[in-house]
Motif scaffolding. Sequence first.
Motif, PDB file in Angstrom:
ATOM      1  N   GLU A 132       0.834  -1.200   0.000  1.00 45.24           N
ATOM      2  CA  GLU A 132       0.000   0.000   0.000  1.00 45.24           C
ATOM      3  C   GLU A 132       0.871   1.254   0.000  1.00 45.24           C
ATOM      4  N   ASP A 187      -5.316   3.920   8.631  1.00 49.29           N
ATOM      5  CA  ASP A 187      -6.020   3.480   7.429  1.00 49.29           C
ATOM      6  C   ASP A 187      -6.260   4.724   6.573  1.00 49.29           C
ATOM      7  N   THR A 189      -7.808   5.030   3.633  1.00 46.81           N
ATOM      8  CA  THR A 189      -8.912   4.955   2.667  1.00 46.81           C
ATOM      9  C   THR A 189      -9.676   6.272   2.579  1.00 46.81           C
TER      10      THR A 189
END
Length: 220
Positions: A132, A187, A189
Amino acid sequence: MFIQNSSYKQMYGSSDLYGGTNNNAVSDQDISNSATKNSGTQSFMEAAKAIQEKAPNNTQSTYLAKHFDKAEEIAHESLVSSSHKRGSREYNIEMYREMMTNIVEMPIEVEIAPEEMNQALLFNHLGLDFNEYKTVSVRSELLTMLEQKVEQDSMLIRSDKAKLTAIIADTQDRLKAAQAALLEGEDITERLQDSKRAIYDSYEQLKLGKVSQRDLLSVL
């Protein structure tokens, strides 16, 4: 918004939006030295950041070109019902918006080079997702390629290019912030979704596609 502090404020001046690349390879000794040096006073997270700065930066490869072409293909598909003729100034402005959002959100097939294995192992040791992390780097590289495409577009006027370059720079800043957050275990996102929304907001804020008197003077 990030765009308020972007390079658009200096669009009629000259500035270097991107720094140079670092082509130093990462070795076992690099990891050992970094970990040893930081184990007493710094965290392994900081060691990971230090090693990442030495990672190779491969640009304009077939790998990147494949993803860039994909982003452009999806953009054209999304504009199939556009009222503007393909290849026109208005169409291209819309296309770059779609390409930017595609680059930010589309799936990226990460390839880990042999010289990056040590870095990937260190990330794994820290419980971090190297795939990622590298994906964010690839997205930034694709935006750099997009900037080059914008600069070479003969259909755009000077102010179009300056505004698009400002949005690209703003998006890269957001990706850099997301990458830093990723190193802290966050995270990202939602950050990527925010980056996508910011692209559309910036188009409205900078009135992309609308020609002002100053724009007309710039082409004389």
